[in-house]
Motif scaffolding. Structure first.
Motif, PDB file in Angstrom:
ATOM      1  N   ILE A 139       0.842  -1.209   0.000  1.00  0.00           N
ATOM      2  CA  ILE A 139       0.000   0.000   0.000  1.00  0.00           C
ATOM      3  C   ILE A 139       0.877   1.258   0.000  1.00  0.00           C
ATOM      4  N   ALA A 140       1.955   1.225   0.793  1.00  0.00           N
ATOM      5  CA  ALA A 140       2.874   2.370   0.852  1.00  0.00           C
ATOM      6  C   ALA A 140       3.469   2.673  -0.517  1.00  0.00           C
ATOM      7  N   VAL A 141       3.857   1.629  -1.235  1.00  0.00           N
ATOM      8  CA  VAL A 141       4.419   1.799  -2.581  1.00  0.00           C
ATOM      9  C   VAL A 141       3.389   2.430  -3.514  1.00  0.00           C
ATOM     10  N   LEU A 142       2.148   1.960  -3.438  1.00  0.00           N
ATOM     11  CA  LEU A 142       1.088   2.492  -4.303  1.00  0.00           C
ATOM     12  C   LEU A 142       0.809   3.967  -4.003  1.00  0.00           C
ATOM     13  N   ILE A 143       0.861   4.338  -2.720  1.00  0.00           N
ATOM     14  CA  ILE A 143       0.639   5.745  -2.337  1.00  0.00           C
ATOM     15  C   ILE A 143       1.743   6.628  -2.910  1.00  0.00           C
ATOM     16  N   ILE A 144       2.994   6.168  -2.808  1.00  0.00           N
ATOM     17  CA  ILE A 144       4.123   6.941  -3.350  1.00  0.00           C
ATOM     18  C   ILE A 144       3.955   7.134  -4.854  1.00  0.00           C
ATOM     19  N   ILE A 145       3.597   6.070  -5.552  1.00  0.00           N
ATOM     20  CA  ILE A 145       3.429   6.144  -7.012  1.00  0.00           C
ATOM     21  C   ILE A 145       2.299   7.113  -7.365  1.00  0.00           C
ATOM     22  N   ALA A 355      12.467   6.195  -2.774  1.00  0.00           N
ATOM     23  CA  ALA A 355      11.551   6.081  -1.634  1.00  0.00           C
ATOM     24  C   ALA A 355      10.946   4.676  -1.576  1.00  0.00           C
ATOM     25  N   ILE A 356      10.599   4.130  -2.718  1.00  0.00           N
ATOM     26  CA  ILE A 356      10.037   2.772  -2.770  1.00  0.00           C
ATOM     27  C   ILE A 356      11.073   1.744  -2.317  1.00  0.00           C
ATOM     28  N   MET A 357      12.314   1.929  -2.747  1.00  0.00           N
ATOM     29  CA  MET A 357      13.391   1.027  -2.313  1.00  0.00           C
ATOM     30  C   MET A 357      13.543   1.063  -0.789  1.00  0.00           C
ATOM     31  N   LEU A 358      13.473   2.256  -0.212  1.00  0.00           N
ATOM     32  CA  LEU A 358      13.597   2.393   1.242  1.00  0.00           C
ATOM     33  C   LEU A 358      12.420   1.737   1.968  1.00  0.00           C
ATOM     34  N   VAL A 359      11.230   1.832   1.374  1.00  0.00           N
ATOM     35  CA  VAL A 359      10.058   1.163   1.949  1.00  0.00           C
ATOM     36  C   VAL A 359      10.300  -0.343   2.032  1.00  0.00           C
ATOM     37  N   LEU A 360      10.889  -0.895   1.001  1.00  0.00           N
ATOM     38  CA  LEU A 360      11.054  -2.351   0.905  1.00  0.00           C
ATOM     39  C   LEU A 360      12.163  -2.887   1.812  1.00  0.00           C
ATOM     40  N   ILE A 361      13.147  -2.036   2.162  1.00  0.00           N
ATOM     41  CA  ILE A 361      14.296  -2.558   2.908  1.00  0.00           C
ATOM     42  C   ILE A 361      14.396  -2.057   4.349  1.00  0.00           C
TER      43      ILE A 361
END
Length: 454
Positions: A139-145, A355-361
């Protein structure tokens, strides 16, 4: 000043679409996040449960932020160029210093703040919907996109969304404050000195400094208006006004909100909540004054607050990377504006990718801790840049000058230096990481510099 377009060196052009309220919305929208509901517990804990000292720390946090804002008002009106801190550090010290800040924002502080907020939004629903960590990150990734794509369609749309979210979260916060002040029947002890009178002033000032740092987490974000100065209407007047009114208004809200907590909740109840690990004192106040509707009100307010804060950072930060590219030591595409929508599209997209990379790691706690220290050093350097600007560029037009110069600037610099030292002592690992990232940026600058010279 007449509204006009600024021609960009790559063929795009900035548009002046942000007025005074828009500037205040960017500052307030970034500053007021979900922390208003729980950071009061951390400040209170750090003051050994002294309500009076806690309110003092909230006030000090606002004053420190305002003093810093005054310095940024002078720097911004002296160098009214997109990029904010990147530009000031370039001119005051050396382009490598501005580059190190911009690089740190891209890989850590700016993108990290976006990641932390993107994770925090679905996390607020975790207990209601039983969301797994994987689903939260998705969900966080989708919000960023989604927010990045939205802001690719021009600063006007981004600023409008920021204005709407600012108003939407202020209404319930102000409603909670007024209801709590009217219905609260507690008589909080607001003395800032321990009742027994046994005060070790060295320890006391250290305690106040430590608690004020916690309040500064809530004030973080006041530096994010300067990067969009080329997109502001009448920036010579509106930048200082937006900084003063924006920071001042947020300070008033924070102090009143925490005082309202003490008016509604007894000291014993606050103590029990914090001891049990429930830090959301603001949520409990809303429940007390509005019943079950209060829980829904707080959840909605938190979501809007985090959403607005995230949107503001997505707007502001790419202007740093734009300035780095325009200076010649970063990828040229970052310095290009979209021919129709007049925004640094490539910088926006790469910010989202990182930002997406940071969300994932990374986890939410890790991201928050890393973001806090990384900005302190550069805030200090920018405040000192006021001295350097006046000495180095005596003939430079300064439409706005810091009140009480040089005393206010010296005081602000000493405060930020002290906070840095205090943070380094309390959390050395995070501080070291916060210093290593800019050093890596410096190395990359040197690589680009050698290629540029060839």
């Amino acid at each position: 000043m007449e509204d006009k377009k600024i021609i960009d060196f790559e063929g795009g052009e900035f548009k002046r679409e942000i007025g005074l309220f828009g500037g205040m919305s960017i500052i307030g929208g970034i500053m007021i996040g979900s922390g208003i509901f729980y950071l009061g517990s951390i400040v209170l804990t750090r003051t050994n449960m002294s309500m009076g000292a806690s309110l003092l720390c909230w006030l000090l946090g606002g004053i420190i932020s305002l003093l810093g804002g005054l310095c940024f008002a002078e720097l911004g009106t002296s160098s009214p160029e997109a990029g904010g801190m990147v530009i000031y550090l370039d001119k005051a010290y050396h382009p490598i210093v501005g580059y190190m800040f911009g690089f740190t924002s891209l890989v850590l502080s700016g993108s990290g703040s976006i990641s932390a907020l993107a994770i925090a939004i679905p996390t607020a629903f975790k207990s209601f919907l039983n969301l797994s960590d994987t689903v939260i990150k998705l969900i966080a990734v989708l919000i960023i996109i989604a927010l990045t794509i939205y802001n690719c369609f021009g600063i006007k749309k981004g600023a409008q969304l920021q204005n709407i979210s600012m108003i939407a979260k202020l209404i319930p916060i102000i409603a909670i404050i007024f209801a709590a002040l009217i219905r609260g029947n507690q008589s909080p002890d607001l003395s800032i000195i321990p009742k027994d009178g046994n005060v070790n002033y060295a320890e006391y000032f250290s305690m106040i400094a430590f608690a004020t740092i916690a309040s500064l987490w809530a004030y973080d974000g006041w530096t994010n208006l300067n990067p969009v100065i080329e997109e502001m209407k009448d920036p010579e007047k509106n930048l200082p006004r937006a900084l003063i009114f924006g920071i001042g208004g947020v300070t008033l809200i924070y102090v009143l909100f925490n005082f309202a907590i003490y008016k509604v909740l007894s000291f014993e109840k606050i103590n029990l909540m914090i001891e049990s690990g429930d830090l959301y004192l603001g949520t409990e106040v809303a429940l007390e004054v509005f019943g079950k509707f209060g829980a829904i009100l707080v959840l909605i307010t938190m979501l809007i607050a985090m959403f607005g804060s995230m949107n503001g950072i997505i707007i502001a930060s790419p202007r740093y990377y734009y300035a780095m590219a325009r200076e010649g030591h970063f990828f040229k595409s970052f310095g290009m504006l979209h021919s129709k929508y007049n925004v640094p599209t490539v910088a926006l997209i790469w910010q989202a990718i990182i930002a997406i990379m940071l969300v994932l790691i990374r986890s939410l706690d890790e991201l928050t801790a890393l973001v806090v220290f990384s900005g302190m050093l550069f805030n200090l350097l920018n405040i000192l840049a006021v001295f350097i600007y006046r000495k180095k560029y005596p003939k430079l037009k300064k439409p706005y000058k810091v009140w009480g110069y040089p005393i206010t600037v010296i005081l602000t610099a000493l405060i930020f230096a002290g906070l840095m030292i205090n943070t380094f002592i309390d959390d050395p690992i995070t501080a070291i990481i916060g210093l290593l990232v800019p050093l890596i940026g410096g190395i990359i600058y040197i690589i680009f510099d050698r290629k540029l010279k060839k």
